[in-house]
Design an enzyme around this catalytic site. Sequence first.
Site, mmCIF file in Angstrom:
data_model
loop_
_atom_site.group_PDB
_atom_site.id
_atom_site.type_symbol
_atom_site.label_atom_id
_atom_site.label_comp_id
_atom_site.label_asym_id
_atom_site.label_seq_id
_atom_site.Cartn_x
_atom_site.Cartn_y
_atom_site.Cartn_z
ATOM 1 N N ARG A 65 -0.823 -13.269 -27.238
ATOM 2 C CA ARG A 65 -0.190 -12.060 -26.692
ATOM 3 C C ARG A 65 -1.195 -11.180 -25.950
ATOM 4 N NH1 ARG A 65 2.885 -7.723 -30.376
ATOM 5 N NH2 ARG A 65 1.015 -8.084 -31.575
ATOM 6 N N HIS A 109 15.777 2.990 -26.078
ATOM 7 C CA HIS A 109 16.375 2.232 -27.184
ATOM 8 C C HIS A 109 17.833 2.668 -27.351
ATOM 9 C CE1 HIS A 109 16.472 -0.107 -30.819
ATOM 10 N NE2 HIS A 109 17.054 0.900 -31.425
#
Length: 200
Positions: A65, A109
């Site tokens: 990552r 979100h």
Amino acid sequence: MINIGVLASGRGTNLQAIIEAVEEGKIEGKISIVISDNRDAYVLKRAKQHNIKTQYVDFKSFKNREDYDKKIVECLKEKKIDLVVLAGYMRILSPFFINVYKNKIMNIHPALLPSFPGLHAQRQAVEYGVKISGGTVHFVDEEVDSGPIILQKSVEVSDDDTEESLAEKILKEEHQIYPQAIQLFSEGRLIIKGRRVFIK
Ligand code: GRF
């Protein structure tokens, strides 16, 4: 005038709302690059239609990552990005990335955080039986959906709402609050003190 870099993985309706806000002069900024981890993401088409530079970065070509994020950061640095906007980006950022752009990464979100973080927020809200849900724009820190909250907008959950109908209601509000939050950042009006964000 800030330089905005957008990371997104999917259909890109939030990107669309941000593009329109820029074009209407509601955001004093320029979207300089849209980066996706998904080659076929519709968000890339939307960007191209508006002559915004796009970049696909294949996660599988990196060891881990952090290496992947180093590549993304390189692309963002090249464009002198001031603000990183996550718009339906389905990857968790490494601490390396977050550190480079500390307090300069925003996410949206589809729930009123800290309720229902993580995936399927609208389904979680319907199943839990809350009467109010909504959308949250927040700065990104090391945890998922946990950074200081910038703006929130609520919607009512009615008896006949499903995950899909609630998602639709929330999305309408997302398209309002995300451009607003970006403009507040661009004006230098967001002051972070601990967990709290004050609007000057
Ligand atoms: C939105 O619901 C957003 O809240 C979440 O991912 C979805 C992205 O939708 N983070 P879109 O790609 O912007 O249409």
